[in-house]
Write a protein that holds these residues in place. Structure first.
Motif, mmCIF file in Angstrom:
data_model
loop_
_atom_site.group_PDB
_atom_site.id
_atom_site.type_symbol
_atom_site.label_atom_id
_atom_site.label_comp_id
_atom_site.label_asym_id
_atom_site.label_seq_id
_atom_site.Cartn_x
_atom_site.Cartn_y
_atom_site.Cartn_z
ATOM 1 N N ALA A 128 -3.614 -13.569 -32.304
ATOM 2 C CA ALA A 128 -5.016 -13.191 -32.427
ATOM 3 C C ALA A 128 -5.252 -12.046 -31.453
ATOM 4 N N PRO A 129 -4.940 -10.819 -31.827
ATOM 5 C CA PRO A 129 -4.938 -9.702 -30.891
ATOM 6 C C PRO A 129 -6.322 -9.190 -30.554
ATOM 7 N N THR A 130 -6.371 -8.371 -29.526
ATOM 8 C CA THR A 130 -7.614 -7.718 -29.140
ATOM 9 C C THR A 130 -7.434 -6.228 -29.344
ATOM 10 N N GLY A 131 -7.350 -5.812 -30.576
ATOM 11 C CA GLY A 131 -7.193 -4.393 -30.901
ATOM 12 C C GLY A 131 -8.493 -3.664 -30.709
ATOM 13 N N PRO A 132 -8.507 -2.353 -30.934
ATOM 14 C CA PRO A 132 -9.699 -1.559 -30.698
ATOM 15 C C PRO A 132 -10.877 -1.997 -31.537
ATOM 16 N N GLY A 133 -10.590 -2.495 -32.745
ATOM 17 C CA GLY A 133 -11.662 -2.935 -33.610
ATOM 18 C C GLY A 133 -12.339 -4.199 -33.110
ATOM 19 N N ALA A 134 -11.652 -4.977 -32.284
ATOM 20 C CA ALA A 134 -12.212 -6.221 -31.776
ATOM 21 C C ALA A 134 -13.032 -6.006 -30.515
ATOM 22 N N GLY A 135 -13.279 -4.773 -30.152
ATOM 23 C CA GLY A 135 -14.136 -4.483 -29.013
ATOM 24 C C GLY A 135 -13.401 -4.115 -27.751
ATOM 25 N N ASP A 193 -6.609 -6.929 -36.869
ATOM 26 C CA ASP A 193 -6.449 -5.473 -36.834
ATOM 27 C C ASP A 193 -6.200 -4.936 -35.420
ATOM 28 N N PRO A 194 -4.960 -4.629 -35.119
ATOM 29 C CA PRO A 194 -4.578 -4.132 -33.795
ATOM 30 C C PRO A 194 -4.317 -2.626 -33.796
ATOM 31 N N ALA A 195 -3.904 -2.136 -32.641
ATOM 32 C CA ALA A 195 -3.398 -0.773 -32.489
ATOM 33 C C ALA A 195 -1.956 -0.866 -32.013
ATOM 34 N N PHE A 196 -1.083 -0.031 -32.579
ATOM 35 C CA PHE A 196 0.340 -0.085 -32.275
ATOM 36 C C PHE A 196 0.869 1.271 -31.819
ATOM 37 N N ALA A 197 1.963 1.221 -31.093
ATOM 38 C CA ALA A 197 2.758 2.413 -30.798
ATOM 39 C C ALA A 197 4.221 2.047 -30.978
ATOM 40 N N VAL A 198 4.942 2.879 -31.704
ATOM 41 C CA VAL A 198 6.389 2.700 -31.813
ATOM 42 C C VAL A 198 7.004 3.485 -30.670
ATOM 43 N N VAL A 199 7.769 2.818 -29.801
ATOM 44 C CA VAL A 199 8.231 3.461 -28.573
ATOM 45 C C VAL A 199 9.750 3.365 -28.435
ATOM 46 N N LYS A 200 10.276 4.302 -27.668
ATOM 47 C CA LYS A 200 11.714 4.381 -27.404
ATOM 48 C C LYS A 200 11.952 4.203 -25.920
ATOM 49 N N ALA A 201 12.943 3.365 -25.592
ATOM 50 C CA ALA A 201 13.276 3.116 -24.203
ATOM 51 C C ALA A 201 13.938 4.343 -23.585
ATOM 52 N N PRO A 202 13.918 4.449 -22.258
ATOM 53 C CA PRO A 202 14.616 5.564 -21.603
ATOM 54 C C PRO A 202 16.068 5.625 -22.037
ATOM 55 N N GLY A 203 16.512 6.772 -22.455
ATOM 56 C CA GLY A 203 17.880 6.921 -22.926
ATOM 57 C C GLY A 203 18.075 6.481 -24.356
ATOM 58 N N GLY A 204 17.028 5.944 -24.978
ATOM 59 C CA GLY A 204 17.092 5.549 -26.377
ATOM 60 C C GLY A 204 17.580 4.147 -26.610
ATOM 61 N N ALA A 205 18.048 3.433 -25.561
ATOM 62 C CA ALA A 205 18.582 2.087 -25.737
ATOM 63 C C ALA A 205 17.499 1.053 -25.494
ATOM 64 N N VAL A 206 17.527 -0.014 -26.263
ATOM 65 C CA VAL A 206 16.599 -1.122 -26.078
ATOM 66 C C VAL A 206 17.399 -2.367 -25.739
ATOM 67 N N PRO A 207 17.245 -2.930 -24.532
ATOM 68 C CA PRO A 207 18.021 -4.109 -24.154
ATOM 69 C C PRO A 207 17.849 -5.246 -25.142
ATOM 70 N N ASP A 208 18.971 -5.828 -25.594
ATOM 71 C CA ASP A 208 18.984 -7.019 -26.438
ATOM 72 C C ASP A 208 18.452 -6.803 -27.843
ATOM 73 N N ALA A 209 18.130 -5.578 -28.239
ATOM 74 C CA ALA A 209 17.610 -5.360 -29.582
ATOM 75 C C ALA A 209 18.757 -5.286 -30.578
ATOM 76 N N THR A 210 18.509 -5.803 -31.788
ATOM 77 C CA THR A 210 19.491 -5.691 -32.845
ATOM 78 C C THR A 210 19.227 -4.422 -33.634
ATOM 79 N N THR A 211 20.062 -4.148 -34.616
ATOM 80 C CA THR A 211 19.950 -2.892 -35.347
ATOM 81 C C THR A 211 18.617 -2.758 -36.056
ATOM 82 N N ALA A 212 18.150 -3.852 -36.675
ATOM 83 C CA ALA A 212 16.958 -3.731 -37.498
ATOM 84 C C ALA A 212 15.800 -4.588 -37.034
#
Length: 240
Positions: A35-42, A180-199
């Motif tokens: 139950a997020p608090t996106g911009p639309g939720a005030g 209804d939230p707000a999102f950002a797709v982000v990249k870790a420093p160097g492009g690697a994400v710890p423990d993330a899988t391919t997809a």
């Protein structure tokens, strides 16, 4: 009446404390159905997400809204029955430069932003719909800077962001939402994400990463076992 010895009692209490700590840590991890608090939720979030890039009326029959956001294109697919009659679905975006500059404030220093997108739903009378959707809505963002292993952050405020479970592949990120939230797709420093899988970016790059959670759960199991042995199976003293 029988009581365990003081030493065994201390060990048992310590084991139970570890169990409680582990349970709290597991509960702190975000998952689907929030139950997020996106911009639309005030809430005021990092970047604002006030720039509307597309809007359309989507009723009980469902529908799709598309728009161009900073970093790519977003498509929101609302199935039949997910939104009330006469709902207006708005797509928003925020400045990539502004969000990137503020990532340090939300706990992601050194990260960079590939795309920003927000979803806001308004009722037929123009008021903000703050209720959870009646069914899951799918959000797909495509962009040249999105690559497998990147993380989708849900912006909770100007000082807080939460990793959101999402499927991220080269050029595409897909999220399922119930508000209804707000999102950002982000990249870790160097492009690697710890423990993330391919997809899948369900592993957390923050303090609750996979290794930390695994260690806590393993420690909890050992602590609970020690507590059980100490409190139930060892010799005890009689109260005289």
């Amino acid at each position: 009446m029988r009581f365990p010895s003081r030493g065994l009692l201390v060990v048992g209490v310590a084991g139970l404390a570890v169990c409680g700590f582990a349970g709290a840590g597991a509960a702190a991890q975000p998952g689907g159905g929030y139950a997020p608090t996106g911009p639309g939720a005030g809430a005021v979030v990092l970047g604002g997400y006030t720039q509307v890039v597309a809007a359309a009326t989507v009723g009980p029959e469902g529908g799709t809204v598309t728009g161009t956001v900073e970093g790519g294109t977003v498509e929101v697919q609302a199935p039949a029955g997910a939104l009330p009659a006469g709902s207006q679905l708005r797509l928003t975006t925020a400045s990539i430069a502004e969000v990137t500059a503020g990532l340090d404030d939300v706990g992601y220093p050194g990260y960079s932003v590939s795309a920003t997108l927000g979803v806001a739903v308004y009722n037929a009378d123009g008021t903000k719909n703050t209720a959870l959707f009646s069914g899951p809505v799918t959000v797909v963002v495509t962009g040249p800077s999105i690559t497998a292993g990147q993380v989708v952050l849900r912006m909770d405020s100007t000082t807080s962001a939460t990793p959101e479970p999402a499927t991220v592949t080269d050029g595409r990120a897909e999220i399922t939402i119930t508000a209804d939230p707000a999102f950002a797709v982000v990249k870790a420093p160097g492009g690697a994400v710890p423990d993330a899988t391919t997809a899948q970016t369900g592993s957390w790059p923050g303090p609750w990463n996979g290794a930390a959670v695994g260690l806590i759960l393993a420690t909890a199991a050992a602590g609970c076992a020690v507590a059980a042995l100490a409190l139930r199976r060892r010799p005890a003293h009689r109260l005289r």
